[in-house]
Write an enzyme that holds these catalytic residues in place. Structure first.
Site, PDB file in Angstrom:
ATOM      1  N   LYS A  98       0.798  -1.233   0.000  1.00  0.00           N
ATOM      2  CA  LYS A  98       0.000   0.000   0.000  1.00  0.00           C
ATOM      3  C   LYS A  98       0.829   1.281   0.000  1.00  0.00           C
ATOM      4  O   LYS A  98       0.372   2.313  -0.466  1.00  0.00           O
ATOM      5  CB  LYS A  98      -0.951   0.004   1.186  1.00  0.00           C
ATOM      6  CG  LYS A  98      -2.085  -1.004   1.006  1.00  0.00           C
ATOM      7  CD  LYS A  98      -3.256  -0.657   1.887  1.00  0.00           C
ATOM      8  CE  LYS A  98      -4.452  -1.521   1.560  1.00  0.00           C
ATOM      9  NZ  LYS A  98      -4.285  -2.922   2.026  1.00  0.00           N
ATOM     10  N   GLU A 120      -9.733   6.598   3.938  1.00  0.00           N
ATOM     11  CA  GLU A 120     -10.580   5.633   4.622  1.00  0.00           C
ATOM     12  C   GLU A 120      -9.700   4.426   4.903  1.00  0.00           C
ATOM     13  O   GLU A 120      -8.719   4.192   4.214  1.00  0.00           O
ATOM     14  CB  GLU A 120     -11.740   5.236   3.719  1.00  0.00           C
ATOM     15  CG  GLU A 120     -11.409   4.162   2.672  1.00  0.00           C
ATOM     16  CD  GLU A 120     -10.369   4.570   1.625  1.00  0.00           C
ATOM     17  OE1 GLU A 120     -10.205   5.793   1.383  1.00  0.00           O
ATOM     18  OE2 GLU A 120      -9.709   3.682   1.080  1.00  0.00           O
ATOM     19  N   SER A 387       1.663  -9.814  -0.720  1.00  0.00           N
ATOM     20  CA  SER A 387       1.344  -8.382  -0.647  1.00  0.00           C
ATOM     21  C   SER A 387       1.667  -7.745   0.699  1.00  0.00           C
ATOM     22  O   SER A 387       1.888  -6.543   0.783  1.00  0.00           O
ATOM     23  CB  SER A 387      -0.140  -8.174  -0.969  1.00  0.00           C
ATOM     24  OG  SER A 387      -0.958  -8.994  -0.163  1.00  0.00           O
TER      25      SER A 387
END
Ligand SMILES: *Cc1c(COP(=O)(O)O)cnc(C)c1O
Length: 405
Positions: A98, A120, A387
């Site tokens: 991310k 968010e 990930s």
């Protein structure tokens, strides 16, 4: 599992942000100027070598790119099938892919002269990534998070606060990610002049699905170079988990034109494919519009969004990024799912054979590989996108696996 569909990925999305019938811009009038500004500024930034240089330099020195491609030798031996490699996004700063997107959008916010970031977050991973880049660039940061999620992910709330962010609890509805996105959108409408909405996945109105994809594209670009260097051929199969779909698109994009590279996206099967018990949008999802885009989503016959469930908060969302809907319908990517139980099993296998604690999200991709390895010949090569790391999940895992008193 070979795909015959050839895609010129560079052609999508079109000017209106559509991937075939999916995508687009479904937002209130009041947001159109902000969306327009973002689209134009991103277009300029993309073509600006200085922006690209800044992005690459900070990816290298702040985030830890390039990430290694690791040969999972003992897992390969144990399964007796194809040669399995892990793309190690789990080794990045803050523990998951991310940060790639958060950094790209923070640079863009600075370019647009915006002094405030909002985001968010569900599990808190995107909130932590956003709070991290906000601190790095001296920007104010507000993160909207469902009250239920704040309780489940207390550690990430503390991390965000240490980084100087304000975490705002959202108490309406289920008090989870969907409601948090609505609150973030409401804030953006009110504060568009000063504020950039740092969306966390390949979702929402154009240009987000395209822009977030571009900010993760190095995952596949690096993998391509790395696998050619060790195997002297392209992989036979790529596997990634799909929440909104950003880590999967990041890996897949560089290979879409390679007909012989098969791809599988793995969704959350939860406790089974029954209404309310999973988040596998391609298992009975319908076309609909939610939070700015047209895509597959889990809704009932009246169009009401269904409740979802997954052991992994990062995959627990009723809709999927529009590019995945497109890749599904044209048959370029195959979508499957892993259940909570398969994920718990796979987590323990990978921990003990490879010395890696994978994030529960990433473990969905690993569970798929563990289940299907015996169907593939040993001379084939599989790359799994790891990930994120599982440190954030150990409390939950300990409870589920009865390791706590
Ligand atoms: C958030 C998250 C995901 C799911 O998001 P995508 O946009 O589908 O990639 C997957 N893995 C990890 C580790 C995450 O934190």
């Amino acid at each position: 599992m070979q795909s015959n569909v050839q895609i010129d990925a560079s052609q999508l999305p079109d000017e209106q942000g559509r991937f075939g019938t999916f995508g687009g811009v479904f937002v209130p009038e009041t947001l159109m100027p902000a969306i327009e500004q973002l689209r134009e500024e991103y277009g300029r930034a993309k073509a600006d070598p200085h922006f690209q240089w800044q992005f690459e330099e900070l990816l290298r020195t702040f985030c830890g790119r390039p990430t290694p491609l690791y040969f999972a030798e003992r897992l390969t031996q144990k399964l007796g099938g194809p040669r399995i490699y892990f793309k190690r996004e789990d080794l990045l700063h803050t523990g998951a892919h991310k940060i790639n997107n958060a950094l790209g959008q923070a640079l863009l916010a600075v370019r647009m002269g915006k002094k405030r970031l909002i985001a968010e977050t569900g599990a808190g991973q995107h909130g932590v990534a956003t709070a991290t880049v906000a601190a790095r660039f001296g920007l104010e940061c507000v993160v909207y998070m469902g009250e239920t999620d704040m309780k489940r992910q207390a550690l990430n709330v503390v991390r965000m606060e240490f980084l100087g962010a304000r975490v705002v609890p959202v108490t309406v509805g289920q008090a989870t990610l969907k409601e948090a996105i609505n609150e973030a959108m409401r804030d953006w409408v009110t504060n568009v002049r000063t504020t950039h909405y740092l969306l966390g996945t390949v979702y929402g109105p154009h240009p987000y699905p395209m822009m977030v994809r571009d900010f993760h594209q190095m995952i596949g670009d690096e993998t391509r170079r790395q696998i050619l260097a060790v195997e002297e051929k392209l992989p036979d199969l790529l596997v990634a988990c799909v929440g909104g779909g950003s880590n999967a698109i990041g890996l897949f994009h560089a290979f879409l034109k390679d007909e012989n590279v098969a791809m599988v996206g793995v969704e959350a099967g939860g406790t089974g494919i029954l209404p309310g018990q999973h988040a596998a949008r391609f298992q009975g999802g319908r076309l609909g519009v939610l939070q700015g885009t047209k895509t597959y989503l889990l809704s009932d016959e009246d169009g009401q969004i269904q409740l979802t469930h997954s052991i992994s908060a990062g995959l627990d969302y009723a809709a999927v990024g529009p590019e995945h809907s497109y890749l599904h319908d044209v048959g370029r990517v195959h979508y499957d799912y892993a259940t909570d139980d398969e994920v718990l099993e796979a987590f323990q296998v990978v921990a003990k054979t490879e010395g890696i604690l994978p994030a529960l999200e990433s473990t969905h991709a690993l569970a798929y590989v563990i289940k299907h390895a015996h169907e593939m010949p040993p001379n084939q090569v599989v790359v799994v996108n790891l990930s994120g790391r599982g440190d954030k999940d150990v409390d939950q895992l300990a409870r589920r696996l009865d390791r706590l008193t």
